[in-house]
Design a protein around this motif. Structure first.
Motif, PDB file in Angstrom:
ATOM      1  N   SER A 113       0.825  -1.203   0.000  1.00 40.70           N
ATOM      2  CA  SER A 113       0.000   0.000   0.000  1.00 40.70           C
ATOM      3  C   SER A 113       0.866   1.263   0.000  1.00 40.70           C
ATOM      4  O   SER A 113       0.581   2.235  -0.697  1.00 40.70           O
ATOM      5  N   LYS A 114       1.934   1.237   0.782  1.00 39.00           N
ATOM      6  CA  LYS A 114       2.842   2.382   0.843  1.00 39.00           C
ATOM      7  C   LYS A 114       3.463   2.652  -0.520  1.00 39.00           C
ATOM      8  O   LYS A 114       3.551   3.810  -0.968  1.00 39.00           O
ATOM      9  N   ARG A 117       0.902   4.218  -2.942  1.00 43.07           N
ATOM     10  CA  ARG A 117       0.725   5.656  -2.705  1.00 43.07           C
ATOM     11  C   ARG A 117       1.888   6.456  -3.271  1.00 43.07           C
ATOM     12  O   ARG A 117       1.698   7.559  -3.802  1.00 43.07           O
ATOM     13  N   GLU A 122      -3.571   3.860  -5.161  1.00 46.03           N
ATOM     14  CA  GLU A 122      -3.841   3.186  -3.903  1.00 46.03           C
ATOM     15  C   GLU A 122      -4.021   1.692  -4.148  1.00 46.03           C
ATOM     16  O   GLU A 122      -4.360   1.261  -5.257  1.00 46.03           O
TER      17      GLU A 122
END
Length: 247
Positions: A113-114, A117, A122
């Motif tokens: 997820s990081k 981003r 996302e």
């Protein structure tokens, strides 16, 4: 659902499609979308899904978990977040113990997820943990990621960062529906149907009775799991869908 129709309907033109996780022809029967969820499935909302105790054991997916997985997957597909990749991690082979399986899955997804981003998008994910006598504990994860995001070399680092020991056979990522460049440019029913078939494969831990109702090709294959068995990202959970729990 959108005008593209219900991607979970087990119609004849979808029954013979083969995906990364499904090598069997689907039987005719009730559509997944006709499966009614009980109010209790709303307890499964939130990052990571079902809030099971870390010491709780289960031998398969409950009916409310099955319903919640169906609803989350259908919402993802209907809102254009088609699952592009099927990531299987044999974390038992990586040295992760049964009581640490859910924590491990949450950790690798947080890292993914990081990165998503960082690349201007996302992560959308849906996952189910399983145990098989010949494969040990493992997790199936469906991923929707930014179109340009590549996983080569990263999945190994994420597995190691989450405490796993890397070795051949621990992790495998398959593109759903063909080459990534092709499916990113082709958002028609064929691509969506392949993603829906893989989502159906994640339900093989449902009870045989539920599998029969939903015309699943496999059921009753979950194995004993300690702690959280299934989950999804908040962006396809009940709150994102506008579902208000009555509990």
């Amino acid at each position: 659902m959108t005008a593209m129709g219900n991607p979970f309907q087990p119609t004849a033109d979808r029954a013979d499609k083969q995906t990364a996780g499904n090598r069997h022809a689907c039987r005719s029967g009730a559509a997944l979308a006709n499966y009614s969820s009980s109010p209790s499935c709303e307890r499964l909302c939130g990052w990571g899904g079902a809030r099971n105790r870390s010491d709780r054991t289960s031998d398969g997916l409950t009916d409310s978990q099955v319903a919640a997985i169906i609803e989350a997957a259908a919402f993802a597909l209907a809102t254009g977040r088609t699952f592009q990749r099927h990531w299987t991690i044999h974390y038992g082979k990586a040295g992760i113990g049964p009581r640490d399986g859910a924590r491990f899955v949450s950790h690798v997804l947080a890292l993914a997820s990081k990165q998503a981003r960082r690349e201007g998008g996302e992560l959308t994910a849906l996952w189910v943990r399983e145990r098989a006598s010949d494969k040990g504990e493992h997790v199936h994860i469906l991923l929707h990621l930014p179109a340009a995001m590549r996983l080569h070399g990263r999945t190994r680092r994420w597995i190691e960062a989450a405490g796993g020991r890397w070795q051949p056979g621990v992790g495998c990522v398959r593109i759903i529906g063909g080459r990534l460049s092709k499916i990113e440019a082709d958002r028609d029913t064929h691509r969506t149907a392949n993603a829906a078939n893989v989502a159906r494969y994640l339900l093989k831990a449902a009870s045989p009775e539920t599998g029969e109702r939903l015309a699943l090709t496999r059921a009753g294959c979950g194995g004993r799991i300690v702690g959280k068995r299934c989950g999804w990202t908040q962006n396809i959970g009940s709150k994102a869908r506008g579902v208000v729990s009555s509990l």
